[in-house]
Design a protein around this motif. Sequence first.
Motif, PDB file in Angstrom:
ATOM      1  N   LEU B  37       0.808  -1.221   0.000  1.00 44.72           N
ATOM      2  CA  LEU B  37       0.000   0.000   0.000  1.00 44.72           C
ATOM      3  C   LEU B  37       0.837   1.265   0.000  1.00 44.72           C
ATOM      4  O   LEU B  37       0.332   2.350  -0.210  1.00 44.72           O
ATOM      5  CB  LEU B  37      -0.921   0.014   1.225  1.00 44.72           C
ATOM      6  CG  LEU B  37      -2.155  -0.886   1.169  1.00 44.72           C
ATOM      7  CD1 LEU B  37      -2.937  -0.771   2.476  1.00 44.72           C
ATOM      8  CD2 LEU B  37      -3.034  -0.519  -0.010  1.00 44.72           C
ATOM      9  N   ASP B  47      -3.866  -1.863  -3.819  1.00 43.31           N
ATOM     10  CA  ASP B  47      -4.504  -0.581  -4.044  1.00 43.31           C
ATOM     11  C   ASP B  47      -4.747  -0.383  -5.536  1.00 43.31           C
ATOM     12  O   ASP B  47      -3.823  -0.508  -6.343  1.00 43.31           O
ATOM     13  CB  ASP B  47      -3.589   0.527  -3.489  1.00 43.31           C
ATOM     14  CG  ASP B  47      -4.140   1.905  -3.786  1.00 43.31           C
ATOM     15  OD1 ASP B  47      -5.161   2.265  -3.181  1.00 43.31           O
ATOM     16  OD2 ASP B  47      -3.558   2.598  -4.649  1.00 43.31           O
ATOM     17  N   SER B  76      -9.023  -5.436  -6.067  1.00 41.66           N
ATOM     18  CA  SER B  76      -8.334  -4.185  -6.401  1.00 41.66           C
ATOM     19  C   SER B  76      -8.009  -4.132  -7.890  1.00 41.66           C
ATOM     20  O   SER B  76      -8.086  -3.066  -8.513  1.00 41.66           O
ATOM     21  CB  SER B  76      -7.040  -4.057  -5.591  1.00 41.66           C
ATOM     22  OG  SER B  76      -7.331  -4.044  -4.221  1.00 41.66           O
TER      23      SER B  76
END
Lengths: 132, 136
Positions: B37, B47, B76
């Motif tokens: 992240l 992410d 994601s």
Amino acid sequence: MEHRSSQADPLGGELEGKQQNRESGLSGNAYSPLPDGCPEHPEAPLQASRSVVVTVSDPRGLHLRSGRDVVRIASRFQASITAANLSRNTSAVDLKSILQLLQLQARQGHSLHLAASGPDADAAIEALCSLF
Amino acid sequence: MIGLVIVSHSAKLAAGVHELAAQMAGGQVAIGQAGGLSDDGETLGTDASRILSAIDEVWCDDGVLLLMDLGSAVMSAEMALEMLPEHRRKNCLLSNAPLVEGAIVAALHASLGEPLQAVNAVAEAALSVPKLAGAG
């Protein structure tokens, strides 16, 4: 690199069963269907096949990087190409697949039976032999 | 030639898989990574915007194949695809392949010049190749 070339390797025939026998015209055993005096191979086979036994010379065996090079070379040919690890008595795997190739778990000194079948089988085996 | 994106919860894992894949591709394939992240690699997670950046970095009209580690990495990656313009989205594919095997196989076959669907098919075939000979 050492290798013994043969058109009809009895070991390979045993390993790969009936299909290999048919493709390579396996002879030299008691069950050969060919009568005496017949040529072992037709002069112009529709589907050329060729096999060879190579010995792995790399001290680290057949690993990811050398396997990559084998797949790269094998993929250049139309022929279907298989390999079996005679030292581990494995079944034949597709030499154009890196993961199947790695399944051979081939260490230095192991004997691999390479078999190619297709119009460019000879050239494929020649090219692959130099990698071991 | 297609591009690849490695998606992992861990930046270190993404970097390691990238290293393996790059070697298989022999430097011929654009391979991006989206791991963790944060840029320092300390925070685990995935992410969408980091994945989107990685897709942009390796973009090529032949398409981009995304390889995810597991779980929310898939979610994601889906979100990242939704953020892409339509003409790019249809040339991106999420692979069902296992991360390490899939990345290795995909990198090698991408370097052989195979198209997106073919590369994905051979990478996903890794699901049925046992690691131990004779297993499975």
